[in-house]
Design an enzyme around this catalytic site. Structure first.
Site, PDB file in Angstrom:
ATOM      1  N   ASN A  45       0.841  -1.206   0.000  1.00 21.51           N
ATOM      2  CA  ASN A  45       0.000   0.000   0.000  1.00 21.51           C
ATOM      3  C   ASN A  45       0.877   1.259   0.000  1.00 21.51           C
ATOM      4  O   ASN A  45       2.101   1.170   0.147  1.00 21.51           O
ATOM      5  CB  ASN A  45      -0.945  -0.021   1.210  1.00 21.51           C
ATOM      6  CG  ASN A  45      -0.218  -0.006   2.532  1.00 21.51           C
ATOM      7  OD1 ASN A  45       0.223   1.042   2.991  1.00 21.51           O
ATOM      8  ND2 ASN A  45      -0.073  -1.184   3.149  1.00 21.51           N
ATOM      9  N   PRO A  46       0.255   2.464  -0.149  1.00 15.73           N
ATOM     10  CA  PRO A  46       1.031   3.720  -0.272  1.00 15.73           C
ATOM     11  C   PRO A  46       1.923   4.022   0.919  1.00 15.73           C
ATOM     12  O   PRO A  46       2.872   4.802   0.787  1.00 15.73           O
ATOM     13  CB  PRO A  46      -0.054   4.795  -0.434  1.00 15.73           C
ATOM     14  CG  PRO A  46      -1.186   4.065  -1.040  1.00 15.73           C
ATOM     15  CD  PRO A  46      -1.163   2.693  -0.423  1.00 15.73           C
ATOM     16  N   ALA A  47       1.710   3.374   2.110  1.00 20.12           N
ATOM     17  CA  ALA A  47       2.565   3.636   3.265  1.00 20.12           C
ATOM     18  C   ALA A  47       3.878   2.853   3.203  1.00 20.12           C
ATOM     19  O   ALA A  47       4.755   3.068   4.049  1.00 20.12           O
ATOM     20  CB  ALA A  47       1.828   3.289   4.549  1.00 20.12           C
ATOM     21  N   CYS A  48       4.019   2.011   2.195  1.00 20.56           N
ATOM     22  CA  CYS A  48       5.230   1.204   2.067  1.00 20.56           C
ATOM     23  C   CYS A  48       6.195   1.871   1.101  1.00 20.56           C
ATOM     24  O   CYS A  48       5.794   2.505   0.128  1.00 20.56           O
ATOM     25  CB  CYS A  48       4.894  -0.196   1.571  1.00 20.56           C
ATOM     26  SG  CYS A  48       3.746  -1.106   2.635  1.00 20.56           S
ATOM     27  N   ASP A  49       7.496   1.692   1.361  1.00 27.03           N
ATOM     28  CA  ASP A  49       8.515   2.146   0.421  1.00 27.03           C
ATOM     29  C   ASP A  49       9.422   0.958   0.107  1.00 27.03           C
ATOM     30  O   ASP A  49       9.092  -0.200   0.402  1.00 27.03           O
ATOM     31  CB  ASP A  49       9.289   3.325   0.992  1.00 27.03           C
ATOM     32  CG  ASP A  49       9.904   3.048   2.348  1.00 27.03           C
ATOM     33  OD1 ASP A  49      10.176   1.849   2.653  1.00 27.03           O
ATOM     34  OD2 ASP A  49      10.131   3.984   3.129  1.00 27.03           O
TER      35      ASP A  49
END
Length: 528
Positions: A45-49
């Site tokens: 999801n967008p909170a992952c890098d």
């Protein structure tokens, strides 16, 4: 998201746990552990890098033995496998592909463009299945506060939860004591394989008990119960450590390494010294809370709970080995003949075990036997063993005969009726009645030689025409071998291809023997 104090809805979902695909239910953990339900929008999801993801913070709680974390998202198990591999996660990931569990916890929603999603949310479920902490957000990039979750976990439990954990720990402790007692009995009986198995079982049970007692300490609110739980934890920990040493000790003994097994057994005494400092944990099914304030003893026991070998002193070898051997032989002879065994005159009076009497200075006294005592002992042995070999007096001084009497002859030899031993005889036959003194001397000189001239036998003369009778007579009258006598064994093995005529004397006979007529010639003349 459901509020605090609400009952956590139960569920069962497909999951990826430690790399394996299986189904997981909430009920598996309730009652034993506090559960953190971590809802997240999706894998990657967008909170992952590239280096971290939104579950990394919660992954830290997996270090606590009494806390379980379950990650839930609408992705499949196959997506969870790739997500776990990418970020090296150890949190079990559940697949709520139809969104049913999200609906039960009220964390599902539809975004601005009509997508069905779930919120990022955290719910802490206590041992009794009650939600003690809840948090949620529809912001895909926002993360939960780890400090709030830690505080919620610290408040989870209470006296009831602590008592429930203590009850489970006590059950493991009881099984551990049973296995430990069985292992010690096998250790005493040197049944090393059984001891190793039981000590290993005891180790596992004590370790599980120590974990439950530890969480009871963490959850208890009543300070008066804290020393009870702490004492139970310390004793269970020391017991599983001792059992671990004893597993290795029994293994060393079973492989023949006695010295190593003894060292490991001594190592087990270190934690066992701690065990003796505490009383047994009270039974949770008895009176509760217990009357005791602590499990620590005022004075620890000094006795060991381990089996010890008997301190038997080595018996001294005071038995005369030669005397014991002769006594054994005498007993065996007595059993066969029925006679009493001869007394052992080397044994001093008053020494029943056959050991020589010690002198005043502690040195053994040597036994002196003179000739008279020796003769007396030999006489007693001869009387007790009639079937043994005859004594020197009973043996004929010089015996030259193979048989006691000539075949087909009369018993001319005089016999001593007193002892039944024939008198000295230097010839197996008597000389002819009419022989001169010189002939008698000649016969006496050659009486021991087979086929010597002048040797005659009583009884009828053999048939002159029967050579076999002559040979039989000569063989019966043969005595010990002399230099002039033919080798009997050689004649039997390799007979002369040209048999000697019965009328002709042997070529190697002496002149004295050749002047006298042979027994065969005499018989032939009689026939003629």
């Amino acid at each position: 998201m459901l509020s605090e104090g609400a009952d956590a809805p139960g569920f069962e979902l497909p999951a990826l746990v430690d790399g394996e695909e299986r189904r997981v239910a909430l009920s598996e953990y309730l009652g034993d552990d506090a559960v953190i339900l971590a809802f997240y929008p999706a894998d990657f999801n967008p909170a992952c890098d590239e280096e971290s993801c939104d579950l990394d913070r919660l992954d830290l709680f997996t270090m606590q033995k009494d806390v379980r974390i379950l990650g839930i998202s609408p992705d499949s198990v196959y997506s969870h496998r790739a997500f776990t591999a990418q970020y090296d996660l150890t949190v079990p990931l559940l697949a709520d592909t139809d969104g049913e569990v999200a609906k039960r916890y009220d964390v599902d929603f539809v975004d601005d463009i009509g997508q069905s999603l779930i919120e990022r949310a955290v719910a802490v479920v206590g041992h009794d299945g009650t939600i003690t902490y809840s948090w949620s957000t529809d912001d895909m990039t926002e993360l939960p506060a780890v400090e709030e979750i830690t505080d919620a976990l610290a408040e989870t439990g209470g006296d009831d939860t602590a008592f429930a954990r203590y009850r489970v720990g006590h059950a493991h402790y009881t099984e551990g004591r049973r296995a430990f007692t069985s292992a010690m009995e096998a250790f005493r009986q040197t049944e090393w394989v059984m001891a190793q198995h039981d000590f290993q079982q005891a180790r596992e049970e004590f370790e599980a008990a120590a974990d439950r007692f530890d969480t009871a300490v963490r959850f208890v609110d009543d300070g008066s119960l804290t020393p009870i739980y702490e004492g139970a934890h310390e004793k269970a920990t020391a017991l599983w450590q001792a059992a671990d040493w004893l597993v290795q000790s029994a293994s060393a003994y079973s492989s023949g390494s006695g010295s190593e097994g003894e060292e490991l057994r001594d190592d087990a005494e270190i934690p066992l010294s701690t065990v003796r400092e505490y009383r047994e944990p009270p039974d949770p099914d008895g009176e509760w809370p217990p009357e005791m304030e602590t499990l620590e003893k005022d004075e620890p026991d000094d006795a060991t709970v381990l089996p010890t070998e008997a301190d038997d002193e080595d018996a001294a070898l005071t038995v005369d080995i030669d005397a014991a051997a002769e006594a054994t032989d005498a007993e065996a002879t007595s059993d066969e003949t029925g006679a009493e065994p001869a007394p052992d005159r080397r044994r001093e009076p008053g020494t029943a075990d056959g050991a020589p009497t010690a002198a005043a200075d502690g040195e053994p006294v040597e036994d002196d036997i003179d000739d008279e005592e020796l003769a007396e002992i030999q006489a007693e042995l001869a009387a007790n063993h009639p079937d043994s070999e005859p004594s020197a007096a009973e043996v004929t001084e010089e015996s030259t005969a193979i048989v006691e009497a000539p075949p087909m002859g009369d018993a001319d030899d005089e016999t001593d009726e007193s002892d039944g031993v024939p008198e000295k005889s230097t010839s197996i036959v008597d000389p002819p009645a009419g022989a001169s003194a010189d002939e008698a001397d000649t016969a006496s000189e050659h009486g021991d030689e087979p086929g010597a001239a002048g040797d005659t036998t009583d009884g009828p003369a053999p048939d002159a025409g029967d050579g076999r009778a002559d040979e039989a007579t000569a063989m019966e009258s043969e005595g010990p071998d002399t230099d002039d006598a033919p080798d009997l064994s050689l004649e039997l093995a390799e007979p002369d291809p040209e048999p000697i005529d019965a009328d002709d004397p042997p070529a190697d006979e002496s002149e004295a023997a050749s002047d006298e007529p042979s027994e065969a010639d005499g018989g032939a003349g009689a026939d003629e």
